[in-house]
Design a protein around this motif. Structure first.
Motif, PDB file in Angstrom:
ATOM      1  N   ILE A 199       0.847  -1.206   0.000  1.00 54.23           N
ATOM      2  CA  ILE A 199       0.000   0.000   0.000  1.00 54.23           C
ATOM      3  C   ILE A 199       0.878   1.250   0.000  1.00 54.23           C
ATOM      4  O   ILE A 199       0.607   2.217  -0.725  1.00 54.23           O
ATOM      5  CB  ILE A 199      -0.972  -0.004   1.196  1.00 54.23           C
ATOM      6  CG1 ILE A 199      -1.900  -1.224   1.115  1.00 54.23           C
ATOM      7  CG2 ILE A 199      -1.800   1.289   1.206  1.00 54.23           C
ATOM      8  CD1 ILE A 199      -2.832  -1.395   2.302  1.00 54.23           C
ATOM      9  N   HIS A 200       1.957   1.212   0.781  1.00 53.77           N
ATOM     10  CA  HIS A 200       2.863   2.360   0.767  1.00 53.77           C
ATOM     11  C   HIS A 200       3.416   2.587  -0.640  1.00 53.77           C
ATOM     12  O   HIS A 200       3.524   3.726  -1.100  1.00 53.77           O
ATOM     13  CB  HIS A 200       4.027   2.147   1.749  1.00 53.77           C
ATOM     14  CG  HIS A 200       3.600   2.052   3.185  1.00 53.77           C
ATOM     15  ND1 HIS A 200       2.662   2.896   3.746  1.00 53.77           N
ATOM     16  CD2 HIS A 200       3.993   1.217   4.177  1.00 53.77           C
ATOM     17  CE1 HIS A 200       2.488   2.562   5.021  1.00 53.77           C
ATOM     18  NE2 HIS A 200       3.286   1.554   5.304  1.00 53.77           N
ATOM     19  N   LEU A 259       1.973   1.707  -3.500  1.00 54.33           N
ATOM     20  CA  LEU A 259       0.904   2.202  -4.376  1.00 54.33           C
ATOM     21  C   LEU A 259       0.655   3.688  -4.184  1.00 54.33           C
ATOM     22  O   LEU A 259       0.473   4.434  -5.147  1.00 54.33           O
ATOM     23  CB  LEU A 259      -0.396   1.436  -4.091  1.00 54.33           C
ATOM     24  CG  LEU A 259      -0.512   0.043  -4.694  1.00 54.33           C
ATOM     25  CD1 LEU A 259      -1.726  -0.673  -4.123  1.00 54.33           C
ATOM     26  CD2 LEU A 259      -0.631   0.144  -6.220  1.00 54.33           C
ATOM     27  N   THR A 260       0.644   4.110  -2.925  1.00 53.15           N
ATOM     28  CA  THR A 260       0.395   5.532  -2.679  1.00 53.15           C
ATOM     29  C   THR A 260       1.592   6.372  -3.120  1.00 53.15           C
ATOM     30  O   THR A 260       1.415   7.492  -3.610  1.00 53.15           O
ATOM     31  CB  THR A 260       0.075   5.802  -1.198  1.00 53.15           C
ATOM     32  OG1 THR A 260       1.193   5.413  -0.390  1.00 53.15           O
ATOM     33  CG2 THR A 260      -1.169   5.068  -0.752  1.00 53.15           C
ATOM     34  N   GLU A 290       3.369   5.921  -5.642  1.00 55.73           N
ATOM     35  CA  GLU A 290       3.252   6.156  -7.092  1.00 55.73           C
ATOM     36  C   GLU A 290       2.416   7.386  -7.391  1.00 55.73           C
ATOM     37  O   GLU A 290       2.552   7.997  -8.443  1.00 55.73           O
ATOM     38  CB  GLU A 290       2.600   4.939  -7.775  1.00 55.73           C
ATOM     39  CG  GLU A 290       3.495   3.722  -7.858  1.00 55.73           C
ATOM     40  CD  GLU A 290       2.747   2.495  -8.368  1.00 55.73           C
ATOM     41  OE1 GLU A 290       1.620   2.655  -8.895  1.00 55.73           O
ATOM     42  OE2 GLU A 290       3.283   1.381  -8.219  1.00 55.73           O
ATOM     43  N   ARG A 291       1.536   7.726  -6.442  1.00 55.69           N
ATOM     44  CA  ARG A 291       0.707   8.939  -6.622  1.00 55.69           C
ATOM     45  C   ARG A 291       1.295  10.117  -5.854  1.00 55.69           C
ATOM     46  O   ARG A 291       0.626  11.140  -5.659  1.00 55.69           O
ATOM     47  CB  ARG A 291      -0.716   8.655  -6.136  1.00 55.69           C
ATOM     48  CG  ARG A 291      -1.355   7.435  -6.790  1.00 55.69           C
ATOM     49  CD  ARG A 291      -2.260   7.776  -7.938  1.00 55.69           C
ATOM     50  NE  ARG A 291      -3.387   8.614  -7.530  1.00 55.69           N
ATOM     51  CZ  ARG A 291      -4.605   8.135  -7.249  1.00 55.69           C
ATOM     52  NH1 ARG A 291      -4.843   6.841  -7.313  1.00 55.69           N
ATOM     53  NH2 ARG A 291      -5.580   8.948  -6.916  1.00 55.69           N
ATOM     54  N   VAL A 321       2.199  10.187  -2.644  1.00 54.79           N
ATOM     55  CA  VAL A 321       1.715  10.300  -1.267  1.00 54.79           C
ATOM     56  C   VAL A 321       2.512   9.343  -0.371  1.00 54.79           C
ATOM     57  O   VAL A 321       2.631   8.153  -0.666  1.00 54.79           O
ATOM     58  CB  VAL A 321       0.202   9.962  -1.189  1.00 54.79           C
ATOM     59  CG1 VAL A 321      -0.280   9.992   0.247  1.00 54.79           C
ATOM     60  CG2 VAL A 321      -0.589  10.947  -2.043  1.00 54.79           C
ATOM     61  N   ASP A 322       3.012   9.877   0.730  1.00 56.70           N
ATOM     62  CA  ASP A 322       3.806   9.082   1.666  1.00 56.70           C
ATOM     63  C   ASP A 322       2.917   8.637   2.830  1.00 56.70           C
ATOM     64  O   ASP A 322       2.515   9.452   3.668  1.00 56.70           O
ATOM     65  CB  ASP A 322       4.970   9.927   2.188  1.00 56.70           C
ATOM     66  CG  ASP A 322       5.902   9.132   3.097  1.00 56.70           C
ATOM     67  OD1 ASP A 322       5.544   7.999   3.494  1.00 56.70           O
ATOM     68  OD2 ASP A 322       6.984   9.653   3.410  1.00 56.70           O
ATOM     69  N   THR A 323       2.582   7.358   2.872  1.00 60.05           N
ATOM     70  CA  THR A 323       1.682   6.857   3.921  1.00 60.05           C
ATOM     71  C   THR A 323       2.436   6.055   4.981  1.00 60.05           C
ATOM     72  O   THR A 323       1.814   5.332   5.769  1.00 60.05           O
ATOM     73  CB  THR A 323       0.583   5.949   3.316  1.00 60.05           C
ATOM     74  OG1 THR A 323       1.212   4.902   2.570  1.00 60.05           O
ATOM     75  CG2 THR A 323      -0.352   6.731   2.423  1.00 60.05           C
TER      76      THR A 323
END
Ligand SMILES: [Zn+2]
Length: 164
Positions: free
Chosen positions: A102-103, A105-106, A108-109, A111-113
């Motif tokens: 998930i980290h 995937l985000t 790539e947009r 966004v650092d989760t």
């Protein structure tokens, strides 16, 4: 035209038939259900419940997080919850990814989760055992309150009780 017009239109129809309700916010059947946000799950329908019967707590993966515990405390001491069913399901998206996935995937947009814990589920049985234990041993919830688990099969509609 907004992204929500369909919903408001549907509600206008719903409200025409609704009349008025005497229900309170207490769980009439004394039940709390922790389940996943999966759109295939109809918690009231599959458990033979109707609005007013139960507190339904939903999140990704049906995990017993700090916020679920907080909500159960309110449910128990304020809103009539006397028993809790934790209900994950087959084919859950949270069993198919890791937190690292998930980290990525985000990222790539842009966004650092990495400061979020997604509580992904590498082993559904172990996760359920962990989550049931978390409720049973919570110092904030009544000792001996009935707590059990069951896995909902999204294809057959059947619920398989799992009691650790
Ligand atoms: Zn799920």
């Amino acid at each position: 035209m907004s992204a929500f017009d369909d919903l408001f239109a549907a509600n206008a129809e719903f409200a025409k038939e609704f009349g008025s309700s005497d229900l309170t916010g207490r769980a009439a059947r004394g039940l709390g259900v922790v389940t996943c946000m999966d759109s295939r799950i109809d918690p009231l329908g599959l458990l033979g419940l109707k609005p007013g019967d139960a507190k339904i707590l939903r999140n990704a993966g049906a995990r017993v997080t700090d916020d679920v515990l907080r909500t159960l405390v309110v449910g128990v001491y304020v809103l009539g919850v006397e028993r809790v069913l934790v209900m994950p399901h087959t084919d859950c998206g949270m069993t198919k990814v890791t937190d690292a996935d998930i980290h990525d995937l985000t990222a790539e947009r842009g966004v650092d989760t990495r400061s979020l814990d997604f509580h992904t589920v590498p082993d559904q049985w172990a996760a359920l055992r962990h989550d049931l234990t978390r409720i049973r041993t919570s110092p904030f919830l009544p000792t001996g309150m009935p707590v059990t688990g069951a896995i909902y099969d999204v294809r057959s509609g059947r619920l398989s009780p799992v009691d650790y």
